[in-house]
Write a protein that holds these residues in place. Structure first.
Motif, mmCIF file in Angstrom:
data_model
loop_
_atom_site.group_PDB
_atom_site.id
_atom_site.type_symbol
_atom_site.label_atom_id
_atom_site.label_comp_id
_atom_site.label_asym_id
_atom_site.label_seq_id
_atom_site.Cartn_x
_atom_site.Cartn_y
_atom_site.Cartn_z
ATOM 1 N N GLY A 1 100.077 58.146 -39.244
ATOM 2 C CA GLY A 1 99.289 57.547 -38.171
ATOM 3 C C GLY A 1 100.115 56.819 -37.131
ATOM 4 N N GLY A 2 101.436 56.944 -37.226
ATOM 5 C CA GLY A 2 102.275 56.134 -36.345
ATOM 6 C C GLY A 2 102.691 56.856 -35.086
ATOM 7 N N TYR A 3 103.292 56.120 -34.194
ATOM 8 C CA TYR A 3 103.825 56.693 -32.971
ATOM 9 C C TYR A 3 105.301 56.334 -32.847
ATOM 10 N N LYS A 4 105.808 55.638 -33.882
ATOM 11 C CA LYS A 4 107.150 55.058 -33.731
ATOM 12 C C LYS A 4 108.238 56.036 -34.102
ATOM 13 N N LYS A 5 108.083 56.687 -35.265
ATOM 14 C CA LYS A 5 109.168 57.575 -35.703
ATOM 15 C C LYS A 5 108.807 59.018 -35.379
#
Lengths: 433, 405
Positions: free
Chosen positions: B111-115
């Protein structure tokens, strides 16, 4: 004097046919190649709505939250809520909300197989705003938008295909499972580039069926495709509530003051949404570009075409150098003759003019053959499987530009050689005779 | 051969020498860059799709509701398999060089956008599709029967997938990708195998390095996996099989609409996809040939003029004992000198032009080895062009020296 120089030029050109042919050929090929590509660039960067393009604007904002990496420009579309908010605010002279999808279309009870066609969902202002020409009937009204009327406008092509070109206003068309009444039939209309659709290929055709945005949402529910999403939609068939961009807006703003007001309105909207937590970025990512600026920003002329134009110009420069070298050779070979003329009283200016006339004649000849080669080049482009092939024709501007370019090239090429020729020292030449 | 007299002679024709040198320089710059562009396009055209293109065709239908998907799939698969010559008919969502149907950014964290790993293409395939494509497994295992999960909205919620080597090396450099996890929003993927090559639907729209960021996702028929079918037949049968299949659609499923544009053999899809590149290659080569031709004509013209101008001098040299070979070599050396000046300038120009192209067209640096190739080509061209006039010069009889012009 000019006719005398012309006569001299023709004589001189006739004397050395091979060298003349070489020069004319070099200029013609250079002109042909550059004019073919420049004509394409000229046609592709044309204004699709001359006279009206300056009052049409394409608002953009960035509804994405959170903003993903590397995303610095607003998308060319909006989410449903933002687009409907801006559209229903009615802050512009005219505003059209637009999205495009494909829909299954058939004539009820005709036995003809169904067709999958492009369905343009928009609002009443679309037709007057973009000067869309009608063959029969007209567009729908704002009232039809409000009442989600089951009406449609069809393209000339579809009218030909389904009704053999007859007046089909009042006939019924089945779009997916809904019957809609045809209220208008367009004249053949192919805006180039297809400016109003940020999604399309630049030179594709228009959709075949136009229906009110509000009604289309019900008729073709589930078949709207997102341009992109920042969250995977819970239900991919429900774009209205999804975090996706798929709808866009065109507005007409009649005066600079209105443009300023509308820009302020957009900024305010984005900032309010940011404050409410719906947007991650506010007015800093709002854009309000007029039609031509938007087309340029979007990259109207394909990269390949631009590259071809640069290549052709480099080629023309090489041809130019070539012509300079050959003219120099030609003029200086006649040093003896020039020496005699100078000794008999011709001024340097006269020799210079005579040489330039000769260069100009070569330019005109080169221009003529260059024009023939340009026509050939454009004919070749028309037979290529590229989407702008149908456009490749020489208009008057480019026809005149061909000759202007040819004569300029050859005069430019003739300048240094003519200067050199006019500096010939008569005495020295006469001694050598 | 003495260079000094040649240099002295060229000094007296500075302008003409400079013009030819400039022409050569420009030609050199354009030549190197045009060849480089051609090489780039050639590389694109030869994009390895990783699949058995010669034996494959794709057939696409639409115009049916999601509720009908299962029924349409069943009828279509059965109907297509019955066509003589069809080795297999299976479900797929997209093929290389066809329309892109599923692409999304994937991350190392749920659910992330960072990695972020990057934007990848998801190829959804039903049972039998992996084998039909002819993909080459290099690590891990093939999808098993229970790996085929339904994809209700976009892709299966929890999928066992195969990735390409290119994607694996990008996402997990230096590590074995087997058993690794990645996410797209809430969708989870676990890598069970690695395939050698598998191009995404529209490889052109991404960097060359990203052309194979493809994820093969085993998916159960239905949902987002419906309407597009992969046909496999013997290479010599593919065209006919596809034609028969298109004709059969009206009988198999009279209520759906055949998508004529996207139903093609993989060979045709590839040809159409790279059409513009082929045109561009033709154009670039055409311009190069014309340009070299014009440059050669320029050299011929100017040298002829010089030969004509120096007839007396040549006669004197011949009378003083110079052989025909001496005269020939004189003009050849002269040409070599001029072309060398041009090439030196041209190499600088070539790099300048490359820098401009890099700025506007996302091109890589011009590799150094293009320069000697360009130089050799122009030296060759110069020598070839000068040969005619130089031979004529060498045939000037010594007796000319004794005549006045």
């Amino acid at each position: 004097m000019f006719t005398y120089y012309l006569d001299l030029a023709l004589r001189s050109l006739k004397r050395n046919k091979v060298l003349t042919a070489l020069m004319v050929l070099a200029i013609a090929v250079g002109i042909g190649a550059s004019m073919t590509t420049l004509t394409i660039v000229h046609l592709l960067s044309g204004d699709p709505l001359p006279g009206r393009s300056s009052v049409l604007f394409f608002p953009q904002l960035d509804p994405e939250s959170p903003v993903s990496q590397g995303h610095t420009q607003p998308y060319p579309m909006m989410d449903y809520r933002s687009a409907v908010d801006l559209w229903s605010a009615h802050r512009a002279d005219r505003q059209a909300i637009i999205t495009s999808s494909s829909a299954k279309v058939r004539l009820p009870d005709s036995g003809q197989p169904p067709l999958m066609l492009g369905l343009l969902s928009t609002s009443a202002d679309f037709f007057p705003m973009f000067d869309v020409p009608f063959q029969y009937g007209s567009g729908w009204s704002a009232d039809d938008d409000a009442h989600r009327a089951r009406v449609a406008v069809i393209s000339a092509g579809l009218n030909q295909k389904l009704f053999g070109g007859a007046d089909s206003v009042g006939r019924i068309l089945r779009v997916r499972d809904t019957d809609v009444r045809i209220v208008g039939v367009l004249k053949p209309w192919r805006p180039t580039p297809l400016f109003y659709d940020p999604w399309s290929q630049n030179f594709s055709k228009t959709e075949d069926v136009f229906a009110p945005f509000t009604s289309s949402l019900e008729i073709n529910q589930g078949n709207f495709q997102p341009y992109t999403c920042w969250h995977v939609p819970k239900d991919p068939r429900d774009m209205v509530h999804a975090d996706c961009v798929w709808v866009w807006l065109w507005v007409e703003l009649g005066s600079p003051a209105k443009v300023r007001d509308y820009a302020r309105f957009l900024d305010h909207y984005a900032d309010t949404q940011k404050a409410a937590g719906r947007f991650a970025v506010g007015s800093e990512r709002v854009r309000l570009r007029d039609l031509m600026t938007w087309l340029t920003a979007r990259g109207q002329v394909p990269d390949d075409v631009r590259l071809q134009a640069w290549l052709a110009l480099a080629f023309l420069v090489i041809c130019l150098f070539n012509a300079v070298g050959l003219l120099l050779a030609k003029f200086l070979r006649r040093s003896g003759e020039i020496g005699v003329r100078r000794a008999l009283g011709a001024s340097r200016g006269a020799i210079f003019a005579q040489c330039l006339v000769e260069a100009g004649v070569i330019g005109l000849l080169g221009g003529f053959f260059g024009w023939v080669l340009t026509l050939l080049g454009l004919w070749l482009v028309r037979h290529q499987p590229v989407d702008y092939a149908h456009l490749a024709r020489l208009d008057t501007t480019m026809f005149l530009a061909t000759f202007a370019l040819a004569v300029c090239t050859s005069l430019l090429a003739g300048f240094i050689p003519a200067l050199r020729a006019s500096r010939v020292v008569p005495g020295w030449q006469l001694k050598a005779l | 051969m003495q260079i000094q007299p040649i240099v002295a002679a060229l000094r007296r024709h500075r302008l003409a020498t400079l013009l030819i040198a400039m022409e050569i320089a420009l030609a050199c710059a354009v030549l190197c860059n045009a060849f480089f562009l051609v090489a780039q396009r050639m590389e694109m055209i030869h994009t390895n799709s990783g699949i058995d293109e010669r034996s494959l065709a794709v057939l696409s239908v639409n115009g049916f509701e999601p509720s009908q998907a299962a029924d349409v799939n069943a009828r279509m698969l059965a109907g297509l398999q019955a066509i003589p010559g069809v080795q297999s008919a299976t479900l797929i969502n997209q093929v290389p060089f066809g329309p892109q149907r599923a692409a999304a950014g994937v991350t190392h964290d749920p659910g992330g956008y960072k990695k972020l790993i990057g934007v990848v293409d998801f190829v959804l395939g039903g049972p039998g599709t992996f084998k039909a494509l002819g993909l080459k497994l290099v690590e891990g295992r093939l999808p098993q029967a229970d790996d085929y999960q339904p994809a209700v909205s976009f892709v299966p919620n929890d999928a066992q997938v195969l990735v390409t080597r290119a994607l694996a090396e990008h996402a997990w450099p230096g590590e074995s990708p087997l058993g690794k996890d990645f996410w797209c929003d809430k969708f989870h993927f676990r890598v069970i195998g690695v395939v050698d090559h598998f191009a995404r639907a529209q490889p052109h729209q991404y960097d060359m390095a990203q052309a194979e960021w493809t994820v093969f996702t085993p998916t159960a028929p239905g949902g987002s996996l419906s309407g597009t079918y992969l046909l496999r037949a013997r290479p010599q049968d593919v065209q006919r099989v596809l034609r028969d299949a298109k004709a059969a659609v009206a009988k198999i499923a009279p209520d759906v609409v055949l998508d004529q544009e996207d139903s093609k053999t993989l060979g045709d899809l590839r040809t159409d996809y790279f059409e513009t590149d082929r045109i561009m290659i033709g154009l670039l080569l055409g311009v190069v040939v014309l340009m070299l031709g014009v440059t050669a004509l320029g050299i011929v013209g100017l040298t002829s003029f010089w030969v004509g101008q120096r007839r007396r001098t040549i006669g004197v040299r011949r009378a003083l004992g110079a052989t025909r070979g001496d005269i020939l070599r004189y003009f050849q050396t002269e040409n070599l000198l001029i072309v060398t000046i041009g090439i030196t300038l041209g190499m600088l120009l070539a790099y300048l032009l490359n820098a401009v192209l890099m700025k506007f067209y996302e091109l890589p640096h011009l590799p150094l080895y293009y320069l000697p190739i360009g130089a050799l080509a122009l030296w060759g061209l110069g020598q070839l062009a000068v040969l005619g006039p130089a031979l004529r010069a060498s045939h000037v009889p010594p007796v000319v020296a004794t005549r006045s012009v």
